[in-house]
Design a protein around this motif. Structure first.
Motif, PDB file in Angstrom:
ATOM      1  N   SER A 137      -5.673   4.304   7.131  1.00 48.91           N
ATOM      2  CA  SER A 137      -6.833   4.039   6.259  1.00 48.91           C
ATOM      3  C   SER A 137      -6.398   3.311   4.992  1.00 48.91           C
ATOM      4  CB  SER A 137      -7.612   5.317   5.946  1.00 48.91           C
ATOM      5  OG  SER A 137      -6.815   6.219   5.244  1.00 48.91           O
ATOM      6  N   THR A 138      -5.178   3.591   4.491  1.00 46.75           N
ATOM      7  CA  THR A 138      -4.684   2.857   3.309  1.00 46.75           C
ATOM      8  C   THR A 138      -4.419   1.393   3.673  1.00 46.75           C
ATOM      9  OG1 THR A 138      -3.671   4.903   2.510  1.00 46.75           O
ATOM     10  CG2 THR A 138      -2.935   2.889   1.471  1.00 46.75           C
ATOM     11  N   ALA A 153       0.862  -1.188   0.000  1.00 48.15           N
ATOM     12  CA  ALA A 153       0.000   0.000   0.000  1.00 48.15           C
ATOM     13  C   ALA A 153       0.898   1.237   0.000  1.00 48.15           C
ATOM     14  CB  ALA A 153      -0.883  -0.005   1.239  1.00 48.15           C
ATOM     15  N   LEU A 154       0.422   2.332  -0.622  1.00 44.50           N
ATOM     16  CA  LEU A 154       1.279   3.507  -0.811  1.00 44.50           C
ATOM     17  C   LEU A 154       0.642   4.779  -0.267  1.00 44.50           C
ATOM     18  CD1 LEU A 154       3.777   4.831  -2.444  1.00 44.50           C
ATOM     19  CD2 LEU A 154       2.044   5.340  -4.155  1.00 44.50           C
ATOM     20  N   VAL A 207      -1.355   3.294  -9.032  1.00 43.64           N
ATOM     21  CA  VAL A 207      -1.805   3.390  -7.632  1.00 43.64           C
ATOM     22  C   VAL A 207      -2.739   4.597  -7.514  1.00 43.64           C
ATOM     23  CG1 VAL A 207       0.019   2.154  -6.388  1.00 43.64           C
ATOM     24  CG2 VAL A 207       0.438   4.479  -7.161  1.00 43.64           C
ATOM     25  N   ARG A 208      -3.623   4.721  -8.490  1.00 39.11           N
ATOM     26  CA  ARG A 208      -4.534   5.863  -8.560  1.00 39.11           C
ATOM     27  C   ARG A 208      -5.230   6.090  -7.220  1.00 39.11           C
ATOM     28  NH1 ARG A 208      -6.870   7.989 -13.107  1.00 39.11           N
ATOM     29  NH2 ARG A 208      -6.214   6.221 -14.351  1.00 39.11           N
ATOM     30  N   PRO A 248      -8.419   3.066  -3.232  1.00 35.34           N
ATOM     31  CA  PRO A 248      -7.379   4.007  -3.656  1.00 35.34           C
ATOM     32  C   PRO A 248      -6.008   3.651  -3.086  1.00 35.34           C
ATOM     33  CG  PRO A 248      -8.606   4.935  -1.820  1.00 35.34           C
ATOM     34  CD  PRO A 248      -9.270   3.622  -2.156  1.00 35.34           C
ATOM     35  N   GLY A 249      -4.962   3.957  -3.857  1.00 33.45           N
ATOM     36  CA  GLY A 249      -3.600   3.904  -3.306  1.00 33.45           C
ATOM     37  C   GLY A 249      -3.029   2.528  -3.087  1.00 33.45           C
ATOM     38  N   VAL A 250      -3.706   1.479  -3.612  1.00 32.01           N
ATOM     39  CA  VAL A 250      -3.133   0.138  -3.462  1.00 32.01           C
ATOM     40  C   VAL A 250      -3.023  -0.503  -4.846  1.00 32.01           C
ATOM     41  CG1 VAL A 250      -4.059  -0.197  -1.138  1.00 32.01           C
ATOM     42  CG2 VAL A 250      -5.362  -1.021  -3.090  1.00 32.01           C
TER      43      VAL A 250
END
Length: 448
Positions: A350-351, A293-294, A325-326, A429-431
């Motif tokens: 949360s990510t 995760a980012l 990783v939008r 999002p972000g993964v």
């Protein structure tokens, strides 16, 4: 607490020796050439992330004479399983399930020991079809990995953490919420990683200074944020290796790479005065390819905070430059001034939840029906590709499998559409999102 024991079990030629060597970290001599059963297995000590355990390898049995092979295999495998706290049951993902796997699976199933099913030789996503066949063993979700190339070791660590006792942590149930969340902070040299961590900890735990590259090793630190236990990794700056420019882009400092592999959430720290340099994008690619995760931290924000509209511009830039990783959180902060740390940690936790998310098969198939109606798959050689069924095969990161006909002929643009649609429909999002396409019948459709 004595060191837990893990046994590697499986039929010959699935890569048990390679996995043993990869875990132990050095090539130990192969089995002794003296006759006798006692030397038919190797033992080694393993440090994987923060876990420490002993590993038993039964691969030496493959060297035995054919007539005694079956009996010796069974005896040694049973002995190793009896001694172990957990079992790694290895199959060859490329070959799929073979009849020879069954007797070993039977031994493992009867043992009542925790079992981790490993689909080896799955480098670059190859052999995923074989990995799915392994579901039929009833031993849980297969963990795809490549012992030879070191891929999937982070997923193996996650699986082992779930079944082995926490090292040196008798009071694991006390305080915090269960296991600590593993967070790595990575970035180009001098992006301010150590300064940020010192500010988070409220003490000068790490050596900081203006010279780039002052942190030599990856350092792991236990911390608590709002009652949540966190294991922080500060890493040596991901930097170009001297005079191997073409290779750099491949890799940064191996220690930083190791931290990324064993983290759950990676904070890529950018210098807000010079964000999104080529090297930053390379680091994000690395995080994505490792399936972590980012969160993007814009450090030194105090130096640019007076520029109106900059944050909005940088968020748009992140969406454009990092489509894989939008939706990743972009958090302005200042390690030096101690600003934005709470915002950063809210984004991290949360990510992490998104990365761990599991979605019911019913909801996924409802999404699939809507997505394919809105934008049907193209026809190939005059025959329409049909996607019959979808399911989530694992989390961390979310990994979905699609079943249907001619799926290998789907154009990249359509699989990209499906990934973006999944991301939007289920708020991911972000993964990284993994998608495996499998041409086969819908296992739940008896009419075919």
């Amino acid at each position: 607490m004595s060191m837990p024991i893990v046994a590697i079990v499986g039929r010959p030629n699935v890569g048990k020796s390679t996995l043993f060597n990869r875990l132990v970290g050095k090539k130990l001599a192969l089995v002794d050439d003296r006759p006798g059963v006692t030397r038919d297995r190797r033992e080694g000590e393993v440090r994987l992330g923060h876990l420490r355990f002993r590993i038993l390898d039964t691969a030496g049995l493959e060297e035995a004479e054919a007539d005694s092979l079956a009996g010796r295999m069974r005896a040694q495998t049973e002995a190793a399983i009896a001694e172990a706290d957990a079992v790694l049951f290895v199959i060859d993902a490329r070959a799929g399930l073979l009849p020879a796997d069954q007797p070993f699976a039977e031994l493992v199933r009867r043992s009542d020991k925790p079992v981790i099913l490993l689909a080896n030789k799955a480098e670059g996503g190859a052999g995923m079809a074989g990995a799915y066949e392994a579901f039929a063993l009833g031993l849980g979700d297969p963990v795809p990995l490549s012992a030879e190339h070191g891929e999937g070791m982070g997923d193996l660590l996650d699986a082992l953490e779930a079944v082995l006792p926490e090292p040196d942590d008798e009071d694991d149930e006390e305080g915090g919420e269960g296991k600590p969340l593993k967070v790595a902070i990575v970035g180009r040299p001098n992006a301010g990683k150590s300064t940020l961590i010192n500010r988070m900890l409220g003490e000068d735990r790490l050596l900081v200074g203006p010279e780039a590259g002052i942190t030599r090793d990856s350092i792991s630190i236990d911390w608590e944020w709002r009652g949540r236990r966190i294991k922080l990794h500060d890493t040596a700056g991901m930097r170009r290796r001297a005079r191997i420019d073409d290779k750099l882009e491949k890799l940064a400092v191996s220690d930083g790479l190791r931290a990324v592999r064993f983290a759950e959430v990676v904070v890529v720290l950018l210098d807000a005065t010079i964000p999104f340099e080529k090297q930053d994008l390379t680091i994000v690619d690395l995080v994505e390819s490792e399936g972590r995760a980012l969160v993007i931290g814009l450090n030194k924000w105090d130096l640019v905070a007076d520029q109106p509209g900059l944050l909005k511009d940088l968020k748009e830039k992140a969406t454009r430059l990092l489509p894989q990783v939008r939706g990743a959180a972009v958090v302005p902060l200042s390690g030096l001034a101690g600003e934005g740390i709470d915002r950063l940690m809210h984004a991290v936790t949360s990510t992490a939840e998104v990365w761990n998310r599991r979605i019911s098969t019913a909801k996924i198939n409802q999404w699939l029906s809507e997505a394919t109606q809105a934008n049907p798959p193209p026809a190939v050689s005059g025959r329409r590709v049909k996607i019959r069924y979808a399911t989530q095969v694992k989390a961390r990161p979310p990994h979905f499998a699609l079943f249907g006909n001619q799926l290998d002929a789907l154009p990249k643009s359509y699989t990209r559409y499906l990934v973006n649609s999944l991301r939007e429909a289920f708020e991911l999002p972000g993964v990284p999102i993994r998608l495996s396409l499998r041409t086969s019948k819908n296992p739940f459709d008896k009419s075919e």
